[in-house]
Design a protein around this motif. Structure first.
Motif, PDB file in Angstrom:
ATOM      1  N   TYR A 156       0.988  -1.291  -0.103  1.00 17.44           N
ATOM      2  CA  TYR A 156       0.068  -0.013  -0.128  1.00 17.44           C
ATOM      3  C   TYR A 156       0.955   1.075   0.061  1.00 17.44           C
ATOM      4  CZ  TYR A 156      -3.577  -3.342   1.998  1.00 17.44           C
ATOM      5  OH  TYR A 156      -4.316  -4.486   2.238  1.00 17.44           O
ATOM      6  N   LEU A 157       2.019   1.258   0.793  1.00 20.68           N
ATOM      7  CA  LEU A 157       2.998   2.553   0.729  1.00 20.68           C
ATOM      8  C   LEU A 157       3.460   2.436  -0.651  1.00 20.68           C
ATOM      9  CD1 LEU A 157       4.425   1.704   4.312  1.00 20.68           C
ATOM     10  CD2 LEU A 157       2.874   3.554   3.661  1.00 20.68           C
ATOM     11  N   ILE A 158       3.940   1.240  -1.055  1.00 23.28           N
ATOM     12  CA  ILE A 158       4.428   1.620  -2.494  1.00 23.28           C
ATOM     13  C   ILE A 158       3.786   2.099  -3.323  1.00 23.28           C
ATOM     14  CG2 ILE A 158       5.557  -0.108  -4.410  1.00 23.28           C
ATOM     15  CD1 ILE A 158       7.061  -1.691  -2.356  1.00 23.28           C
ATOM     16  N   TYR A 221      10.213  -9.299  -1.805  1.00 20.27           N
ATOM     17  CA  TYR A 221       9.850  -8.770  -2.831  1.00 20.27           C
ATOM     18  C   TYR A 221       9.793  -7.036  -2.799  1.00 20.27           C
ATOM     19  CZ  TYR A 221       9.554 -12.447  -6.070  1.00 20.27           C
ATOM     20  OH  TYR A 221       9.873 -13.593  -7.030  1.00 20.27           O
ATOM     21  N   ASN A 222       8.971  -6.731  -2.004  1.00 23.24           N
ATOM     22  CA  ASN A 222       8.796  -5.247  -1.604  1.00 23.24           C
ATOM     23  C   ASN A 222      10.169  -4.524  -1.117  1.00 23.24           C
ATOM     24  OD1 ASN A 222       5.899  -5.563  -2.277  1.00 23.24           O
ATOM     25  ND2 ASN A 222       5.557  -6.117  -0.058  1.00 23.24           N
ATOM     26  N   SER A 288       1.579  -2.616  -9.238  1.00 23.95           N
ATOM     27  CA  SER A 288       2.720  -1.726  -8.744  1.00 23.95           C
ATOM     28  C   SER A 288       3.935  -1.850  -9.362  1.00 23.95           C
ATOM     29  CB  SER A 288       2.721  -1.731  -7.337  1.00 23.95           C
ATOM     30  OG  SER A 288       3.596  -3.022  -6.908  1.00 23.95           O
ATOM     31  N   TRP A 289       4.267  -2.839  -9.845  1.00 18.93           N
ATOM     32  CA  TRP A 289       5.690  -3.073 -10.498  1.00 18.93           C
ATOM     33  C   TRP A 289       5.731  -2.179 -11.895  1.00 18.93           C
ATOM     34  CZ3 TRP A 289       9.934  -5.006  -8.043  1.00 18.93           C
ATOM     35  CH2 TRP A 289       9.585  -5.873  -6.853  1.00 18.93           C
ATOM     36  N   TYR A 290       4.525  -1.809 -12.466  1.00 21.62           N
ATOM     37  CA  TYR A 290       4.433  -1.296 -13.699  1.00 21.62           C
ATOM     38  C   TYR A 290       4.512   0.065 -13.953  1.00 21.62           C
ATOM     39  CZ  TYR A 290       3.662  -6.527 -14.752  1.00 21.62           C
ATOM     40  OH  TYR A 290       3.788  -7.485 -14.892  1.00 21.62           O
ATOM     41  N   THR A 291       4.786   0.721 -12.706  1.00 22.40           N
ATOM     42  CA  THR A 291       5.058   2.015 -12.754  1.00 22.40           C
ATOM     43  C   THR A 291       6.255   2.801 -13.120  1.00 22.40           C
ATOM     44  OG1 THR A 291       5.290   2.256 -10.389  1.00 22.40           O
ATOM     45  CG2 THR A 291       3.146   2.427 -11.349  1.00 22.40           C
TER      46      THR A 291
END
Ligand SMILES: [Zn+2]
Ligand SMILES: [Zn+2]
Length: 430
Positions: A156-158, A221-222, A288-291
């Motif tokens: 959520y933070l990421i 991962y995070n 989230s990884w595609y930003t």
């Protein structure tokens, strides 16, 4: 939506006793039988018997569609008020008797389920700031995190690009043999220079050991993501990434291969860091990884992880490696064995029983999760499935093993895919 969300699907207990709960149970049965109006009737009675039966309120809010945030927020208020009466006026005070011990106070569990629903619903609607708020509240009340909140809070933070706070929260949990104080929620006010991305010296060695020993792949991962955003390609980010890829390669392969994002959590019993855990992570976190394209390039080009994300053709004499992750067609049965070409698929018979066959856990869960259309030949023949089944039977007959952990469905667990799959295979040993 069912009340057995998140870890509540494994541990979910506690609730009101008596008449109200009897009506609630009737309502749940009516719903399972596809009789929503009868369920409504039972729910009305449940609420008449006890207007603060939160499980009943939750079920009512979700009877025809997913509950709305306003509905859940209202139920939370009701629950909070009721707990102030049962636990006393300091029920939510940091220095009161209850905060930090909610897990052991069985009467608080329906309230915790409401917080969990709020947290997940906010995340589904991309309301990340509010998702953080409810996650932090869960950790404040239950700092040992029996609820599995810590696996999601950094995501959520990421999503909000709060990388330093995400890393700081992960560090609070990683650098501690015991649960951190206050569930690790004091993650604000750190600066990037508080951590050493080169992992040098004794403290660096200790951190490396903690990362490599980490068993929660989500936050490894995070951690990789947060460390890369803060420090770029460095010892720390590489250590996180390579460890994560080792613990749960399914996640990385699907991220870099831009595989389809799962459309729901995998709501059946856990295996540690198998595909079911990967589905849960990817459902919430994959996008989230595609930003940041740079992150993907970095993961794609890392010399260690690229061997994990790019598979070899499963036709042994061929053995060509994928140029990019997920570029070979996967076997439609288990979605695990991959071929570089139709030719290799036809000439290969590695699918059953050979060393290249899917791992037991993987293959079994594919069957369970995707409910593949009745391909009896595959289900019966596949040695992997049979082995997994045996393994599950051993778990459930091991004396002294706590019930409802890893593999056992919780009592009352609705429409259990795992059991369906077991039955379909002629098993049903758990
Ligand atoms: Zn090939
Ligand atoms: Zn198979």
């Amino acid at each position: 939506m069912d009340k057995w969300r998140s870890n509540e699907s494994i541990f979910g207990v506690g609730g009101k006793k008596g008449k109200s709960t009897e009506h609630l149970r009737d309502a749940e049965i009516a719903l399972q039988q596809g009789k929503p109006s009868m369920a409504q009737e039972h729910l009305r009675k449940a609420m008449k018997a006890d207007p603060t039966n939160l499980d009943a309120l939750m079920l009512q809010a979700s009877i025809s569609s997913a509950p709305t945030l306003p509905a859940l927020r209202a139920i939370e208020k009701t629950g909070r008020k009721a707990l102030l009466e049962t636990l006393g006026p300091d029920a939510f005070d940091d220095d009161g008797e209850s905060v930090g011990h909610y897990w052991g106070l069985i009467e608080t569990r329906p309230y915790i389920r409401v917080l969990t629903a709020l947290r997940e619903t906010c995340a589904m609607q991309n309301k990340w700031a509010e998702a953080v708020k409810w996650a932090v509240e869960c950790l404040r009340l239950c700092p040992n995190d029996n609820l599995g909140v810590r696996e999601y809070l950094p995501l959520y933070l990421i999503y909000q690009k709060r990388y330093l706070e995400a890393l700081s929260f992960i560090m609070n949990w990683i650098d501690d043999e015991e649960s951190p104080e206050r569930g690790g929620i004091d993650f604000q006010g750190k600066s990037a220079s508080d951590y050493d991305p080169t992992l040098s010296g004794t403290s660096g060695a200790r951190l490396r050991k903690n990362i490599e020993g980490g068993f929660d792949s989500f936050n490894i991962y995070n951690g990789a993501r947060a460390a890369f955003e803060l420090y770029g390609d460095c010892e720390m980010s590489r250590c996180f990434l390579r460890t994560a890829a080792k613990i749960n390669p399914y996640i990385l392969r699907r991220i870099v291969g831009r595989a389809d994002i799962p459309d729901d959590f995998c709501r059946h019993p856990r295996t540690v860091d198998g595909i079911d855990a990967a589905i849960d992570y990817l459902y919430v976190g994959q996008r989230s990884w595609y930003t940041n394209e740079k992150v993907l390039d970095w993961m794609n080009n890392d010399r260690v992880t690229s061997k994990i994300t790019r598979l070899l053709c499963s036709n042994p004499p061929c053995g060509k490696r994928e140029a990019t992750a997920c570029s070979y067609q996967a076997c439609s049965k288990c979605k695990e064995v991959v071929y570089c070409s139709r030719n290799c698929q036809v000439s290969s018979n590695v699918h059953f029983g050979s060393p290249q066959a899917p791992t037991p856990r993987r293959c079994f869960l594919q069957v369970a999760h995707w409910k593949l259309p009745g391909d009896e030949g595959h289900k019966k023949k596949c040695k992997a499935v049979v082995d997994y089944q045996k393994q599950m039977e051993t778990y459930s007959t091991t004396p002294g093993r706590a019930p409802n952990q890893m593999g056992d469905p919780p009592s009352g667990f609705p429409t259990n895919l795992l059991l369906d799959a077991m039955k379909a295979m002629g098993g049903g040993g758990i």
